[in-house]
Scaffold this motif. Structure first.
Motif, PDB file in Angstrom:
ATOM      1  N   ALA A 151     -10.196   4.422  -1.722  1.00 45.13           N
ATOM      2  CA  ALA A 151     -10.721   4.233  -3.072  1.00 45.13           C
ATOM      3  C   ALA A 151      -9.653   4.591  -4.103  1.00 45.13           C
ATOM      4  N   GLY A 152      -9.624   3.829  -5.170  1.00 42.42           N
ATOM      5  CA  GLY A 152      -8.718   4.127  -6.270  1.00 42.42           C
ATOM      6  C   GLY A 152      -7.429   3.346  -6.269  1.00 42.42           C
ATOM      7  N   LEU A 153      -7.114   2.669  -5.175  1.00 39.44           N
ATOM      8  CA  LEU A 153      -5.882   1.886  -5.117  1.00 39.44           C
ATOM      9  C   LEU A 153      -6.150   0.473  -5.635  1.00 39.44           C
ATOM     10  N   GLU A 154      -5.353   0.065  -6.592  1.00 32.32           N
ATOM     11  CA  GLU A 154      -5.506  -1.268  -7.163  1.00 32.32           C
ATOM     12  C   GLU A 154      -4.470  -2.228  -6.571  1.00 32.32           C
ATOM     13  N   TYR A 155      -4.723  -3.521  -6.714  1.00 28.07           N
ATOM     14  CA  TYR A 155      -3.839  -4.563  -6.186  1.00 28.07           C
ATOM     15  C   TYR A 155      -3.593  -5.590  -7.296  1.00 28.07           C
ATOM     16  N   PRO A 156      -2.837  -5.191  -8.315  1.00 29.34           N
ATOM     17  CA  PRO A 156      -2.722  -6.039  -9.510  1.00 29.34           C
ATOM     18  C   PRO A 156      -1.997  -7.350  -9.293  1.00 29.34           C
ATOM     19  N   ASN A 157      -1.125  -7.436  -8.306  1.00 34.29           N
ATOM     20  CA  ASN A 157      -0.388  -8.694  -8.118  1.00 34.29           C
ATOM     21  C   ASN A 157      -1.276  -9.791  -7.558  1.00 34.29           C
ATOM     22  N   ILE A 158      -2.235  -9.396  -6.703  1.00 33.77           N
ATOM     23  CA  ILE A 158      -3.180 -10.381  -6.174  1.00 33.77           C
ATOM     24  C   ILE A 158      -4.505 -10.321  -6.936  1.00 33.77           C
ATOM     25  N   GLU A 159      -4.521  -9.557  -8.015  1.00 32.77           N
ATOM     26  CA  GLU A 159      -5.644  -9.511  -8.953  1.00 32.77           C
ATOM     27  C   GLU A 159      -6.954  -9.081  -8.291  1.00 32.77           C
ATOM     28  N   ILE A 160      -6.852  -8.021  -7.483  1.00 34.10           N
ATOM     29  CA  ILE A 160      -8.026  -7.476  -6.795  1.00 34.10           C
ATOM     30  C   ILE A 160      -8.154  -6.001  -7.145  1.00 34.10           C
ATOM     31  N   THR A 161      -9.359  -5.580  -7.476  1.00 31.34           N
ATOM     32  CA  THR A 161      -9.603  -4.183  -7.794  1.00 31.34           C
ATOM     33  C   THR A 161      -9.862  -3.385  -6.521  1.00 31.34           C
ATOM     34  N   SER A 162      -9.855  -2.066  -6.677  1.00 33.82           N
ATOM     35  CA  SER A 162     -10.110  -1.192  -5.544  1.00 33.82           C
ATOM     36  C   SER A 162     -11.488  -1.444  -4.940  1.00 33.82           C
ATOM     37  N   LEU A 177       0.808  -1.214   0.000  1.00 34.80           N
ATOM     38  CA  LEU A 177       0.000   0.000   0.000  1.00 34.80           C
ATOM     39  C   LEU A 177       0.846   1.270   0.000  1.00 34.80           C
ATOM     40  N   GLN A 178       1.908   1.283  -0.774  1.00 33.43           N
ATOM     41  CA  GLN A 178       2.778   2.459  -0.798  1.00 33.43           C
ATOM     42  C   GLN A 178       2.108   3.659  -1.466  1.00 33.43           C
ATOM     43  N   ALA A 179       1.116   3.426  -2.310  1.00 33.51           N
ATOM     44  CA  ALA A 179       0.438   4.538  -2.971  1.00 33.51           C
ATOM     45  C   ALA A 179      -0.463   5.312  -2.017  1.00 33.51           C
ATOM     46  N   MET A 180      -0.693   4.808  -0.815  1.00 35.00           N
ATOM     47  CA  MET A 180      -1.382   5.616   0.194  1.00 35.00           C
ATOM     48  C   MET A 180      -0.485   6.746   0.675  1.00 35.00           C
ATOM     49  N   ALA A 181       0.826   6.513   0.662  1.00 37.22           N
ATOM     50  CA  ALA A 181       1.775   7.521   1.120  1.00 37.22           C
ATOM     51  C   ALA A 181       2.096   8.526   0.022  1.00 37.22           C
ATOM     52  N   HIS A 182       2.128   8.060  -1.220  1.00 38.50           N
ATOM     53  CA  HIS A 182       2.388   8.930  -2.373  1.00 38.50           C
ATOM     54  C   HIS A 182       1.818   8.240  -3.602  1.00 38.50           C
ATOM     55  N   PRO A 183       1.181   8.984  -4.507  1.00 36.34           N
ATOM     56  CA  PRO A 183       0.527   8.347  -5.659  1.00 36.34           C
ATOM     57  C   PRO A 183       1.448   7.454  -6.489  1.00 36.34           C
ATOM     58  N   ASP A 184       2.736   7.784  -6.566  1.00 34.77           N
ATOM     59  CA  ASP A 184       3.663   6.970  -7.363  1.00 34.77           C
ATOM     60  C   ASP A 184       4.051   5.677  -6.658  1.00 34.77           C
ATOM     61  N   GLY A 185       3.861   5.600  -5.355  1.00 35.38           N
ATOM     62  CA  GLY A 185       4.078   4.387  -4.594  1.00 35.38           C
ATOM     63  C   GLY A 185       5.331   3.626  -4.954  1.00 35.38           C
ATOM     64  N   GLU A 186       5.156   2.346  -5.274  1.00 34.30           N
ATOM     65  CA  GLU A 186       6.286   1.460  -5.540  1.00 34.30           C
ATOM     66  C   GLU A 186       7.097   1.872  -6.763  1.00 34.30           C
ATOM     67  N   LEU A 187       6.488   2.602  -7.680  1.00 31.13           N
ATOM     68  CA  LEU A 187       7.237   3.066  -8.846  1.00 31.13           C
ATOM     69  C   LEU A 187       8.309   4.067  -8.419  1.00 31.13           C
ATOM     70  N   ALA A 188       7.952   4.950  -7.498  1.00 37.91           N
ATOM     71  CA  ALA A 188       8.924   5.900  -6.964  1.00 37.91           C
ATOM     72  C   ALA A 188      10.011   5.179  -6.188  1.00 37.91           C
ATOM     73  N   THR A 189       9.616   4.176  -5.414  1.00 36.31           N
ATOM     74  CA  THR A 189      10.581   3.451  -4.590  1.00 36.31           C
ATOM     75  C   THR A 189      11.595   2.717  -5.442  1.00 36.31           C
ATOM     76  N   THR A 190      11.130   2.024  -6.478  1.00 32.32           N
ATOM     77  CA  THR A 190      12.071   1.257  -7.299  1.00 32.32           C
ATOM     78  C   THR A 190      13.026   2.177  -8.052  1.00 32.32           C
ATOM     79  N   ARG A 191      12.548   3.350  -8.480  1.00 34.47           N
ATOM     80  CA  ARG A 191      13.439   4.283  -9.167  1.00 34.47           C
ATOM     81  C   ARG A 191      14.512   4.812  -8.213  1.00 34.47           C
ATOM     82  N   ALA A 192      14.119   5.095  -6.985  1.00 33.37           N
ATOM     83  CA  ALA A 192      15.093   5.570  -5.993  1.00 33.37           C
ATOM     84  C   ALA A 192      16.111   4.488  -5.669  1.00 33.37           C
ATOM     85  N   CYS A 193      15.655   3.233  -5.591  1.00 33.45           N
ATOM     86  CA  CYS A 193      16.578   2.124  -5.319  1.00 33.45           C
ATOM     87  C   CYS A 193      17.591   1.971  -6.456  1.00 33.45           C
ATOM     88  N   ALA A 194      17.114   2.070  -7.689  1.00 34.75           N
ATOM     89  CA  ALA A 194      18.014   1.944  -8.838  1.00 34.75           C
ATOM     90  C   ALA A 194      19.040   3.068  -8.839  1.00 34.75           C
TER      91      ALA A 194
END
Length: 380
Positions: free
Chosen positions: A193-204, A93-110
């Protein structure tokens, strides 16, 4: 007195100097219900607090007059060098903290040159997370996995992660049932509302039909076991298999017997069984039980570069962090995560140099003492 100059601050805005500074900003920016979801642990929260406080009883034993002008904090993970022995835990649920969520995190890690584990409850797909950092620099990912009631879904998650290029499965083993988190019950916490969970295939909308606890409980299986899970994982994928959530020598021994590649000494950030041992205190017996047969990493409570140093001195090969990433995202998205990682990198390298260590191999138990109640520091 008159005629004396009046001191003025150098900056109007307070500088961000440590993880606690980032947390203070994040706590102000996040709503109470979201902030407490991230920060709280289970029941009385003994473990969530001791994960951090347990580090304070260890003291550094520096060696001086050592040439550390070429100190190298890098290490090897999954056959590739990372800039220092710290990676990002699978926090959902990283997108609760910022809309870019895990996308922002992976870019920072790289950008920082470290690796990341992807949560099953990430708000972006493992494919999108892998792709988001491809133009920045090399980064390896692990895929975090629960034992699910829906075995076909679990298999699809494994196959997708492997096809996307993930290096390992982190099987979360400490969640047969969900820990009692008072905050979630008091606030009837539900995914925004609006947060998706594509890895476990569940919609918001599907996720919001029940509480976060209800969704997790409905998906995960309490019928997991060593004999059922590990051989099956080996049979369906070629990725490394790690067990996340180990706290005892007995379970490290079983992980070795079942041919696992590594364990992460973890108590789920104090969010599962309250009152279990802090991970830094569980680490030594786990390292001893491993006897070099599998890799031992640790997460939980790490807030400074010195904490990373202490964990390595006690035998961990690498450390993982969760909540600091959430705070950094809330603070300033991708730039916030970069800032947080840069702080930890600088603290860790300085700690190495000031203790006379030029490489990760130089960090041993000789670098630490432990506070005793009768006063003198005891060597480990």
């Amino acid at each position: 007195m008159t005629g004396q100059p009046v001191p003025t601050p150098l900056r109007e805005k307070k500088p961000i100097l440590c993880i606690d500074d980032i947390k203070k900003v994040a706590d102000k920016k996040l709503s109470e219900i979201v902030r407490e979801f991230y920060n709280s642990g289970s029941r009385e929260q003994v473990t969530v607090h001791e994960n951090t406080s347990a580090y304070r009883k260890y003291r550094l034993r520096p060696r001086v007059l050592v040439d550390v002008s070429h100190a190298d904090p890098s290490t090897i993970l999954w056959n590739r060098s990372i800039t220092f022995p710290l990676c990002i835990s699978p926090a959902g649920l990283q997108a609760m903290a910022h809309p870019d969520g895990e996308l922002a995190t992976t870019r920072a890690c790289a950008a920082r040159g470290i690796n990341m584990a992807v949560s099953s409850f990430a708000n972006y797909s493992v494919e999108d997370i892998r792709a988001a950092s491809s133009d920045i620099g090399p980064i390896d990912h692990a895929m975090q996995l629960y034992t699910l009631r829906d075995r076909d879904l679990q298999l699809r998650m494994i196959k997708r992660a492997e096809a996307a290029g993930c290096k390992a499965i982190f099987l979360t083993a400490d969640s047969a049932v969900l820990g009692m988190r008072y905050h979630e019950h008091r606030y009837d916490f539900r995914s925004p509302a609006g947060l998706e969970y594509p890895n476990i295939e569940i919609t918001s909308s599907e996720m919001r039909r029940t509480t976060h606890e209800g969704a997790a409980t409905g998906m995960t299986s309490d019928a997991h076991s060593w004999v059922r899970e590990v051989p099956w994982l080996r049979s369906v994928c070629g990725m490394e298999v790690w067990i996340k959530g180990v706290l005892t020598a007995e379970d490290v021994e079983l992980a070795a017997e079942y041919g696992c590649d590594g364990v992460v000494v973890s108590n789920h950030g104090g969010r599962q069984l309250d009152g279990v041992v802090a991970t830094i205190d569980a680490l030594p017996e786990c390292v001893k039980a491993a006897r070099g047969r599998l890799r031992v990493h640790v997460d939980g409570g790490i807030r400074t570069g010195a904490d990373v140093f202490k964990a390595l001195a006690l035998g961990a090969e690498c450390c993982w962090i969760g909540r600091p990433v959430i705070w950094a995202l809330a603070y300033d998205g991708e730039a916030g995560v970069k800032k947080m990682l840069d702080l930890l990198y600088a603290e860790f390298k300085a700690c190495m140099q000031l203790t006379g260590c030029n490489s990760i191999a130089d960090i041993t138990t000789a670098s630490l003492g432990i506070v005793r109640s009768d006063g003198p520091i005891a060597r480990l």
